[in-house]
Design an enzyme around this catalytic site. Structure first.
Site, PDB file in Angstrom:
ATOM      1  N   VAL A 128       8.845  -2.451 109.843  1.00  0.00           N
ATOM      2  CA  VAL A 128      10.101  -2.854 110.475  1.00  0.00           C
ATOM      3  C   VAL A 128      11.286  -2.071 109.894  1.00  0.00           C
ATOM      4  O   VAL A 128      12.088  -1.473 110.625  1.00  0.00           O
ATOM      5  CB  VAL A 128      10.328  -4.373 110.274  1.00  0.00           C
ATOM      6  CG1 VAL A 128      11.648  -4.795 110.878  1.00  0.00           C
ATOM      7  CG2 VAL A 128       9.179  -5.173 110.856  1.00  0.00           C
ATOM      8  N   HIS A 148      20.753 -15.637 137.862  1.00  0.00           N
ATOM      9  CA  HIS A 148      20.592 -14.309 138.445  1.00  0.00           C
ATOM     10  C   HIS A 148      21.946 -13.633 138.496  1.00  0.00           C
ATOM     11  O   HIS A 148      22.928 -14.279 138.855  1.00  0.00           O
ATOM     12  CB  HIS A 148      20.024 -14.427 139.859  1.00  0.00           C
ATOM     13  CG  HIS A 148      19.991 -13.113 140.565  1.00  0.00           C
ATOM     14  ND1 HIS A 148      19.039 -12.153 140.293  1.00  0.00           N
ATOM     15  CD2 HIS A 148      20.806 -12.581 141.524  1.00  0.00           C
ATOM     16  CE1 HIS A 148      19.261 -11.093 141.060  1.00  0.00           C
ATOM     17  NE2 HIS A 148      20.324 -11.323 141.819  1.00  0.00           N
ATOM     18  N   GLU A 199       3.080   7.259 108.007  1.00  0.00           N
ATOM     19  CA  GLU A 199       2.496   5.917 107.897  1.00  0.00           C
ATOM     20  C   GLU A 199       1.019   6.054 107.541  1.00  0.00           C
ATOM     21  O   GLU A 199       0.269   6.730 108.238  1.00  0.00           O
ATOM     22  CB  GLU A 199       2.670   5.157 109.221  1.00  0.00           C
ATOM     23  CG  GLU A 199       1.868   3.874 109.348  1.00  0.00           C
ATOM     24  CD  GLU A 199       2.102   2.864 108.239  1.00  0.00           C
ATOM     25  OE1 GLU A 199       3.259   2.500 108.003  1.00  0.00           O
ATOM     26  OE2 GLU A 199       1.112   2.469 107.575  1.00  0.00           O
ATOM     27  N   ARG A 228       8.189  -4.838 100.761  1.00  0.00           N
ATOM     28  CA  ARG A 228       8.993  -5.506  99.746  1.00  0.00           C
ATOM     29  C   ARG A 228       8.098  -6.378  98.874  1.00  0.00           C
ATOM     30  O   ARG A 228       7.088  -6.905  99.347  1.00  0.00           O
ATOM     31  CB  ARG A 228      10.106  -6.337 100.404  1.00  0.00           C
ATOM     32  CG  ARG A 228      11.072  -5.471 101.187  1.00  0.00           C
ATOM     33  CD  ARG A 228      12.235  -6.234 101.763  1.00  0.00           C
ATOM     34  NE  ARG A 228      13.042  -6.922 100.783  1.00  0.00           N
ATOM     35  CZ  ARG A 228      14.015  -6.371 100.062  1.00  0.00           C
ATOM     36  NH1 ARG A 228      14.308  -5.087 100.216  1.00  0.00           N
ATOM     37  NH2 ARG A 228      14.709  -7.086  99.204  1.00  0.00           N
TER      38      ARG A 228
HETATM   39  P1  FAD Z   1      17.004 -12.698  99.207  1.00  0.00           P
HETATM   40  O1  FAD Z   1      17.863 -12.510 100.381  1.00  0.00           O
HETATM   41  O2  FAD Z   1      16.332 -11.502  98.630  1.00  0.00           O
HETATM   42  O3  FAD Z   1      17.916 -13.406  98.119  1.00  0.00           O
HETATM   43  C1  FAD Z   1      17.465 -13.658  96.831  1.00  0.00           C
HETATM   44  C2  FAD Z   1      18.657 -13.787  95.930  1.00  0.00           C
HETATM   45  O4  FAD Z   1      18.234 -14.313  94.685  1.00  0.00           O
HETATM   46  C3  FAD Z   1      19.327 -12.465  95.626  1.00  0.00           C
HETATM   47  O5  FAD Z   1      20.693 -12.559  95.911  1.00  0.00           O
HETATM   48  C4  FAD Z   1      19.099 -12.265  94.128  1.00  0.00           C
HETATM   49  O6  FAD Z   1      20.199 -11.629  93.473  1.00  0.00           O
HETATM   50  C5  FAD Z   1      18.951 -13.696  93.650  1.00  0.00           C
HETATM   51  N1  FAD Z   1      18.168 -13.821  92.427  1.00  0.00           N
HETATM   52  C6  FAD Z   1      16.903 -13.356  92.190  1.00  0.00           C
HETATM   53  N2  FAD Z   1      16.474 -13.732  90.970  1.00  0.00           N
HETATM   54  C7  FAD Z   1      17.486 -14.461  90.425  1.00  0.00           C
HETATM   55  C8  FAD Z   1      17.647 -15.138  89.193  1.00  0.00           C
HETATM   56  N3  FAD Z   1      16.668 -15.173  88.280  1.00  0.00           N
HETATM   57  N4  FAD Z   1      18.812 -15.757  88.951  1.00  0.00           N
HETATM   58  C9  FAD Z   1      19.818 -15.757  89.882  1.00  0.00           C
HETATM   59  N5  FAD Z   1      19.713 -15.151  91.072  1.00  0.00           N
HETATM   60  C10 FAD Z   1      18.564 -14.514  91.338  1.00  0.00           C
HETATM   61  N6  FAD Z   1      15.078 -10.329 107.988  1.00  0.00           N
HETATM   62  C11 FAD Z   1      15.353 -10.849 109.196  1.00  0.00           C
HETATM   63  O7  FAD Z   1      15.008 -12.007 109.446  1.00  0.00           O
HETATM   64  N7  FAD Z   1      16.000 -10.117 110.151  1.00  0.00           N
HETATM   65  C12 FAD Z   1      16.384  -8.846 109.930  1.00  0.00           C
HETATM   66  O8  FAD Z   1      16.964  -8.206 110.802  1.00  0.00           O
HETATM   67  C13 FAD Z   1      16.113  -8.268 108.675  1.00  0.00           C
HETATM   68  N8  FAD Z   1      16.498  -7.004 108.396  1.00  0.00           N
HETATM   69  C14 FAD Z   1      16.290  -6.493 107.157  1.00  0.00           C
HETATM   70  C15 FAD Z   1      16.720  -5.199 106.894  1.00  0.00           C
HETATM   71  C16 FAD Z   1      16.537  -4.651 105.643  1.00  0.00           C
HETATM   72  C17 FAD Z   1      17.019  -3.259 105.366  1.00  0.00           C
HETATM   73  C18 FAD Z   1      15.940  -5.433 104.614  1.00  0.00           C
HETATM   74  C19 FAD Z   1      15.773  -4.873 103.239  1.00  0.00           C
HETATM   75  C20 FAD Z   1      15.500  -6.722 104.867  1.00  0.00           C
HETATM   76  C21 FAD Z   1      15.665  -7.256 106.143  1.00  0.00           C
HETATM   77  N9  FAD Z   1      15.237  -8.545 106.456  1.00  0.00           N
HETATM   78  C22 FAD Z   1      15.459  -9.058 107.701  1.00  0.00           C
HETATM   79  C23 FAD Z   1      14.544  -9.389 105.477  1.00  0.00           C
HETATM   80  C24 FAD Z   1      15.518 -10.415 104.884  1.00  0.00           C
HETATM   81  O9  FAD Z   1      16.576  -9.734 104.262  1.00  0.00           O
HETATM   82  C25 FAD Z   1      14.764 -11.293 103.892  1.00  0.00           C
HETATM   83  O10 FAD Z   1      13.663 -11.891 104.511  1.00  0.00           O
HETATM   84  C26 FAD Z   1      15.698 -12.395 103.368  1.00  0.00           C
HETATM   85  O11 FAD Z   1      16.821 -11.845 102.740  1.00  0.00           O
HETATM   86  C27 FAD Z   1      14.942 -13.297 102.407  1.00  0.00           C
HETATM   87  O12 FAD Z   1      15.796 -14.278 101.939  1.00  0.00           O
HETATM   88  P2  FAD Z   1      15.615 -14.941 100.502  1.00  0.00           P
HETATM   89  O13 FAD Z   1      16.722 -15.926 100.399  1.00  0.00           O
HETATM   90  O14 FAD Z   1      14.229 -15.376 100.336  1.00  0.00           O
HETATM   91  O15 FAD Z   1      15.838 -13.761  99.464  1.00  0.00           O
HETATM   92  P1  AMP Z   2       6.283  -3.131 105.961  1.00  0.00           P
HETATM   93  O1  AMP Z   2       5.423  -3.792 104.938  1.00  0.00           O
HETATM   94  O2  AMP Z   2       6.218  -3.721 107.329  1.00  0.00           O
HETATM   95  O3  AMP Z   2       7.689  -2.919 105.491  1.00  0.00           O
HETATM   96  O4  AMP Z   2       5.683  -1.664 106.144  1.00  0.00           O
HETATM   97  C1  AMP Z   2       5.487  -0.759 105.096  1.00  0.00           C
HETATM   98  C2  AMP Z   2       4.515   0.308 105.583  1.00  0.00           C
HETATM   99  O5  AMP Z   2       4.407   1.350 104.613  1.00  0.00           O
HETATM  100  C3  AMP Z   2       3.096  -0.233 105.796  1.00  0.00           C
HETATM  101  O6  AMP Z   2       2.742  -0.062 107.143  1.00  0.00           O
HETATM  102  C4  AMP Z   2       2.230   0.621 104.856  1.00  0.00           C
HETATM  103  O7  AMP Z   2       0.991   0.971 105.442  1.00  0.00           O
HETATM  104  C5  AMP Z   2       3.094   1.874 104.653  1.00  0.00           C
HETATM  105  N1  AMP Z   2       2.767   2.603 103.408  1.00  0.00           N
HETATM  106  C6  AMP Z   2       2.593   2.082 102.173  1.00  0.00           C
HETATM  107  N2  AMP Z   2       2.294   3.057 101.251  1.00  0.00           N
HETATM  108  C7  AMP Z   2       2.290   4.241 101.941  1.00  0.00           C
HETATM  109  C8  AMP Z   2       2.052   5.620 101.575  1.00  0.00           C
HETATM  110  N3  AMP Z   2       1.764   5.994 100.315  1.00  0.00           N
HETATM  111  N4  AMP Z   2       2.122   6.572 102.545  1.00  0.00           N
HETATM  112  C9  AMP Z   2       2.432   6.229 103.825  1.00  0.00           C
HETATM  113  N5  AMP Z   2       2.657   4.937 104.229  1.00  0.00           N
HETATM  114  C10 AMP Z   2       2.598   3.953 103.309  1.00  0.00           C
END
Ligand code: FAD
Ligand code: AMP
Length: 474
Positions: free
Chosen positions: A193, A453, A213, A281
């Site tokens: 994604v 529509h 990939e 991640r």
């Molecule tokens: P996080 O958002 O990661 O928050 C965790 C927080 O905990 C952080 O602020 C961190 O600093 C804090 N923390 C960690 N350990 C400690 C500690 N020991 N003490 C104090 N604070 C701490 N999801 C979607 O649903 N739609 C999207 O369009 C989407 N786009 C994305 C695009 C990108 C580029 C990325 C990287 C992710 C995207 N995601 C998307 C995924 C989404 O961001 C995560 O699923 C979501 O943020 C998870 O929420 P969370 O609260 O579990 O964790």
């Molecule tokens: P996602 O977990 O959806 O964010 O996707 C990450 C993608 O990276 C997965 O489809 C993995 O197969 C791919 N990936 C992980 N390691 C490698 C690598 N060494 N070379 C190419 N693709 C990778």
């Protein structure tokens, strides 16, 4: 020692929403957050608001406008000459949106009387959390007492040895949201994604993008029919997607990056100006003190929880990216709300069967429920109805007529088992599918629902009619 009903650790969409719901329910609540933003200031909002969902969508929207003006205005009879773009302005716009929204969370905390404890949390026991100040804050180390602890520490970009991030030429998703110029040649490792969304941003702005990939199938989680169309569409937009390409090493000379990878033909090499590592991640439990307090983690580092997000420690719960299940913001939030409600004595509920997924490429990909392949594997008898946007007036009028809606219904009961959309505004259209599934609706329910529509949602209506071979416009 200050005592709270609930201490939430992490203020991403899992943590901050949980904290707000707890406070609404009358529980005294604190939320510990260690995030320091690019301005060096503590910030709420987690990955989602700071470096995830929101900034990526801001850049996807800006780049979509640019691409549309350049390549599609002419179709609408609009001649635009001298189109140019200012990457730094685009990135600053994104930063402003992030700032407004993260400050908004801080306002919501004040409104709900939630104490924001700035710093890194460590769980000392199921009743005590220690907060160490992050370097920008000057507070003392403190310990607070909690009747309930909710862990929402999220995830961090996965690192792989063949491509170590230097934050200059080789970046992770965070770095890819703040390039100060459009790389001429951009490599992306991982066609997941995040890789596809960020690859799309820079491709639209002019980069030659190569996506490597390792897996042989494109978007293996996605319904095959959708994945096939999406692959064709993205390749058509210029993304050079190489499947079965496993990156084995990288080298950089401060100007460009060479990437070595293995594919079916043997050893390959390409050279790019920037490389985004988007290989997934990993759960974030660093500094949480899991070992010392006996919090159980699985082999991949996720906190082990049951179906109700209870950890192995009494009155300690975990939600969001740090536990099993899809790494999606809304999944994190809803898990947290369910826990808050149970703590307050209400029947907290989380339906894992109806979590919508969206990939914000263009056209967008969105789905809920099972894919056709999963139904086959599960031995479920089903009926399919699909309908192309091309046959809807609104999509034609918009000039966005690619893609389709596909509905899978149980062959015996007609209950909707999955809905898959590849098309314009799929991210919004999927809500109707989620509601239908949440209410255990049938394809007949959708077929009998009156859709305005002309709207894109008529494709959903017609796909439902198609299950029973009674579409009107095809
Ligand atoms: P996080 O958002 O990661 O928050 C965790 C927080 O905990 C952080 O602020 C961190 O600093 C804090 N923390 C960690 N350990 C400690 C500690 N020991 N003490 C104090 N604070 C701490 N999801 C979607 O649903 N739609 C999207 O369009 C989407 N786009 C994305 C695009 C990108 C580029 C990325 C990287 C992710 C995207 N995601 C998307 C995924 C989404 O961001 C995560 O699923 C979501 O943020 C998870 O929420 P969370 O609260 O579990 O964790
Ligand atoms: P996602 O977990 O959806 O964010 O996707 C990450 C993608 O990276 C997965 O489809 C993995 O197969 C791919 N990936 C992980 N390691 C490698 C690598 N060494 N070379 C190419 N693709 C990778």
């Amino acid at each position: 020692m200050k005592k709270y009903d609930v201490v939430v650790i992490g203020a991403g969409p899992g943590g901050y929403v949980t904290a707000i719901r707890c406070a609404q329910l009358g529980l005294s609540t604190a939320c510990v957050e260690s995030w320091i933003n690019d301005e060096g200031k503590p910030a709420l909002g987690g990955t989602c608001l700071n470096v995830g969902c929101i900034p990526s969508k801001a850049l996807l929207d800006s780049s979509h406008h640019f691409h549309h003006i350049k390549h599609q205005s002419n179709d609408h009879g609009i001649t635009v000459t001298g189109v140019s773009m200012d990457v730094n302005k685009m990135v600053s716009r994104k930063a402003k949106i992030v700032k407004t929204l993260t400050q908004g969370i801080s306002g919501l905390f004040k409104k709900n009387k939630i104490d924001w404890l700035r710093g890194q949390a460590k769980i000392l026991s199921n009743k005590e959390v220690e907060i160490s100040p992050t370097h920008e804050t000057h507070d003392e180390k403190t310990v607070v007492e909690a009747n309930h602890i909710i862990i929402a520490t999220g995830s961090v970009p996965t690192r792989i040895p063949p491509a170590s991030v230097d934050d200059k030429l080789i970046v992770d998703s965070t770095g890819a949201l703040k390039f100060n110029e459009v790389p001429r040649r951009l490599g992306v490792i991982g066609a997941g994604v995040i890789g596809l969304e960020l690859g799309s941003v820079w491709n639209r702005l002019g980069s030659e993008v190569t996506v490597l990939e390792a897996l042989p199938d494109f978007l293996s989680l996605v319904d095959r029919q959708v994945a096939k169309e999406a692959e064709k569409s993205l390749r058509g937009q210029g993304l050079d997607i190489r499947l079965g390409a496993k990156v084995t090493g990288t080298g950089s000379n401060n100007r460009e990056v060479t990437i070595n990878y293995d594919d079916a033909e043997g050893k390959q090499q390409i050279t790019v100006d920037k490389l985004i590592v988007a290989v997934g991640r990993s759960p974030n439990t660093a500094g949480l003190g899991a070992d010392e307090c006996g919090l159980e983690l699985d082999q991949r580092g996720f906190i082990v929880v049951d179906d109700h997000c209870n950890t192995n420690l009494e009155n300690v719960y975990a939600v969001g990216d740090v536990v099993r299940g899809p790494m999606l913001a809304h999944k994190a939030s809803e898990e947290g709300v369910a826990i808050a409600e149970r703590i307050a004595g209400k029947p907290g509920h989380m339906n894992y069967e109806t979590i919508p997924w969206v990939i914000y490429t263009w056209p967008e990909i969105a789905w809920v429920g099972r894919t056709e392949e999963q139904l086959k594997a599960d031995g479920v008898e089903y009926r399919v109805g699909s309908f192309p946007f091309m046959a809807t007036g609104r999509a034609k009028a918009m000039g966005e007529a690619s893609g389709f809606v596909k509905i899978l219904g149980d062959a015996k009961t007609d209950r909707v088992l999955g809905i898959h959309i590849f098309g314009p505004n799929a991210s919004e259209l999927i809500a109707e599918a989620v509601v239908t599934m949440e209410f255990d609706g049938s394809t007949e329910d959708l077929a009998r629902t009156i859709h305005a529509h002309p709207t894109l949602s008529e494709a959903m209506h017609e796909a439902a009619l198609a299950v029973d071979n009674r579409t009107i416009h095809i």
